[in-house]
Design a protein around this motif. Structure first.
Motif, PDB file in Angstrom:
ATOM      1  N   LYS A  58       4.648   6.504  -1.376  1.00 35.81           N
ATOM      2  CA  LYS A  58       4.373   7.476  -0.701  1.00 35.81           C
ATOM      3  C   LYS A  58       5.800   7.662  -0.032  1.00 35.81           C
ATOM      4  CE  LYS A  58      -0.360   5.567   0.002  1.00 35.81           C
ATOM      5  NZ  LYS A  58      -1.198   5.006   1.344  1.00 35.81           N
ATOM      6  N   PRO A  59       5.587   8.712   0.234  1.00 37.70           N
ATOM      7  CA  PRO A  59       6.891   9.102   1.764  1.00 37.70           C
ATOM      8  C   PRO A  59       7.097   8.732   2.292  1.00 37.70           C
ATOM      9  CG  PRO A  59       5.519  11.551   2.014  1.00 37.70           C
ATOM     10  CD  PRO A  59       4.315  10.174   0.262  1.00 37.70           C
ATOM     11  N   LEU A  60       7.810   8.168   3.159  1.00 38.93           N
ATOM     12  CA  LEU A  60       8.407   7.207   4.231  1.00 38.93           C
ATOM     13  C   LEU A  60       8.803   7.539   4.631  1.00 38.93           C
ATOM     14  CD1 LEU A  60       8.662   3.232   2.233  1.00 38.93           C
ATOM     15  CD2 LEU A  60       6.474   4.851   3.562  1.00 38.93           C
ATOM     16  N   LEU A  61       8.550   7.352   6.397  1.00 34.79           N
ATOM     17  CA  LEU A  61       9.379   8.270   7.448  1.00 34.79           C
ATOM     18  C   LEU A  61      10.909   6.356   8.107  1.00 34.79           C
ATOM     19  CD1 LEU A  61       7.198   8.759  10.113  1.00 34.79           C
ATOM     20  CD2 LEU A  61       8.199  10.351   9.131  1.00 34.79           C
ATOM     21  N   ASP A 114      -3.656   4.898   6.514  1.00 32.45           N
ATOM     22  CA  ASP A 114      -5.231   4.584   4.943  1.00 32.45           C
ATOM     23  C   ASP A 114      -4.534   3.746   4.527  1.00 32.45           C
ATOM     24  OD1 ASP A 114      -3.388   5.570   4.082  1.00 32.45           O
ATOM     25  OD2 ASP A 114      -4.068   6.775   2.386  1.00 32.45           O
ATOM     26  N   THR A 115      -3.733   2.468   4.447  1.00 29.33           N
ATOM     27  CA  THR A 115      -2.941   1.671   3.441  1.00 29.33           C
ATOM     28  C   THR A 115      -3.495   0.085   4.084  1.00 29.33           C
ATOM     29  OG1 THR A 115      -0.931   0.766   5.661  1.00 29.33           O
ATOM     30  CG2 THR A 115      -0.744   2.062   3.869  1.00 29.33           C
ATOM     31  N   PRO A 120      11.562   0.177   3.177  1.00 23.71           N
ATOM     32  CA  PRO A 120      11.546  -1.320   2.661  1.00 23.71           C
ATOM     33  C   PRO A 120      13.502  -1.982   3.842  1.00 23.71           C
ATOM     34  CG  PRO A 120      11.094   0.008   0.523  1.00 23.71           C
ATOM     35  CD  PRO A 120      10.355   1.062   1.488  1.00 23.71           C
ATOM     36  N   GLN A 121      12.706  -2.618   3.380  1.00 18.44           N
ATOM     37  CA  GLN A 121      14.378  -4.134   4.455  1.00 18.44           C
ATOM     38  C   GLN A 121      14.395  -4.679   3.166  1.00 18.44           C
ATOM     39  OE1 GLN A 121      15.662  -3.084   6.991  1.00 18.44           O
ATOM     40  NE2 GLN A 121      13.548  -0.879   6.393  1.00 18.44           N
ATOM     41  N   GLY A 124       0.870  -1.490   0.394  1.00 21.23           N
ATOM     42  CA  GLY A 124      -0.011   0.109   0.135  1.00 21.23           C
ATOM     43  C   GLY A 124       0.875   1.265  -0.261  1.00 21.23           C
ATOM     44  N   ILE A 125       2.142   1.233  -0.158  1.00 21.58           N
ATOM     45  CA  ILE A 125       2.953   2.056  -0.014  1.00 21.58           C
ATOM     46  C   ILE A 125       3.401   2.962  -1.570  1.00 21.58           C
ATOM     47  CG2 ILE A 125       3.699   1.898   1.949  1.00 21.58           C
ATOM     48  CD1 ILE A 125       6.390   1.284   0.759  1.00 21.58           C
ATOM     49  N   GLY A 126       2.764   2.166  -2.558  1.00 17.90           N
ATOM     50  CA  GLY A 126       2.932   2.755  -3.954  1.00 17.90           C
ATOM     51  C   GLY A 126       4.879   2.195  -4.616  1.00 17.90           C
TER      52      GLY A 126
END
Length: 365
Positions: free
Chosen positions: A228-231, A364-365, A236-237, A213-215
């Motif tokens: 989406k912008p991420l903290l 909203d993910t 991703p790992q 859900g983060i594109g």
């Protein structure tokens, strides 16, 4: 390299240590076991769980001897006392995870037992099932299991590093028979059957796993969505494609596919990225091999079923059910703390700093 551990031909020492259960091969599978607890009625489960905790390694030994997959029918008492699921879970890892401290939206967490993740189409979770595959059945009339005919193969929360160890999945309200099955794939058996050239290719390869859900999924990239912008704790790992099991010593394929890999920078480190790149082609090849019928098991759920599976060596996938006309409520716990030497002394990638909420910006993910 340790070979495949076959179930013993003579009684294992755990048979002598307990009269609490019977164990047999899992019907329709080349791996796994079916374990029936000796219950004197539904309310007897609490007594049996307490007895199992007096020999805390027992059930885990059975679990690993059966390739990290156990099916326990008739566990209905969990529906009225969900703490029993948490108690059982404690036998499979150093820590039963609190989902309030993982990358999980609040609406999917049990309102009273935060160690339980709810998979349900009921509000407020309102999670919908995957679509039917096309075509719905294979040429011989069977339920499709093999990728890419069957999509959605993953391991639980592989977007965290270290990832979880073992999951316990329980049917409170299952979907009707013939719908909403869960499919399991044996990553260790599939690895051992790989051609030598593919073993060489994946030996030191890393996959890039990402929150859904983060594109960054294959579907999102193909659709041209913006990521989406991420903290920092949501990024991703990287995970090894070949994991060495810390208990059995077996090597297994550790992969997800479309929805839980990073298809912008990956899916693999050092290979051409993107859905049509070298990495994408390799992932398709590996997933098709891993999900062959020889390495898969299809579970049709009934009320009170409990399936325990090892995320370090197994993949799984959900199937469609008629969510417009039927309710489904499943509970899941996960354990962590023994990911293996490949993660030695690592901290938890998913823990935010400075009081930031885990799902900040991703509610909203």
């Amino acid at each position: 390299m340790p070979g495949r551990q076959q179930p013993p031909n003579k009684p294992h020492d755990w048979v002598e240590r307990t009269k609490l259960f019977d164990l047999e091969a899992l019907p329709g599978a080349t791996f796994g076991g079916q374990l029936r607890l000796h219950l004197e009625g539904i309310e007897d489960l609490a007594r049996v769980v307490a007895a199992l905790k007096t020999d805390p390694d027992l059930l885990a030994e059975v679990f690993y001897a059966r390739d990290g997959l156990l099916f326990l029918p008739g566990m209905n008492a969990i529906s009225t006392d969900p703490s029993l699921l948490v108690e059982l879970s404690s036998l499979f890892g150093p820590e039963v995870e609190n989902y309030q401290h993982t990358l999980t939206v609040d609406r999917a967490i049990h309102p009273r037992v935060p160690e339980i993740f709810q998979v349900t189409n009921l509000p407020p979770t309102s999670r919908q099932p995957p679509k039917k595959p096309e075509p719905v059945l294979t040429e011989d009339g069977a339920l499709p299991t093999q990728f890419p005919h069957r999509r959605g193969w993953h391991t639980d929360q592989s977007f965290r590093r270290p990832p979880p160890d073992v999951s316990l999945f329980y049917a409170v309200i299952p979907s009707p028979q013939g719908q909403g099955q869960t499919l399991y794939a044996d990553g260790a058996g599939a690895y051992e059957a790989l051609a030598d050239e593919l073993k060489d290719t994946v030996e030191n390869l890393e996959g890039i796993h990402a929150l859904p859900g983060i594109g960054r999924s294959e579907y999102a990239v193909r659709a041209g969505e913006l990521p989406k912008p991420l903290l920092a704790h949501q990024l991703p790992q990287r995970q090894p494609v070949v994991r060495v099991h810390p208990v059995t010593g077996r090597r297994s394929l550790f992969l997800c596919e479309a929805g839980q890999m990073d298809w912008i920078e990956g899916p693999f480190v050092g290979l051409e990225p993107g859905p049509d790149g070298e990495g994408g082609r390799l992932l398709y090849r590996l997933m098709s091999h891993l999900t062959q019928p020889a390495f898969t098991y299809v579970h049709n759920w009934t009320t009170g079923d409990l399936v325990i599976y090892d995320n370090r060596s197994l993949l799984h996938s959900a199937t469609w059910f008629d969510s417009d006309n039927h309710q489904r409520l499943m509970w899941r716990t996960t354990t962590r703390g023994n990911p293996g030497a490949q993660y030695a002394d690592e901290g938890r990638s998913w823990l935010p700093k400075n009081g930031i909420r885990q799902m900040e910006g991703l509610e909203d993910t």
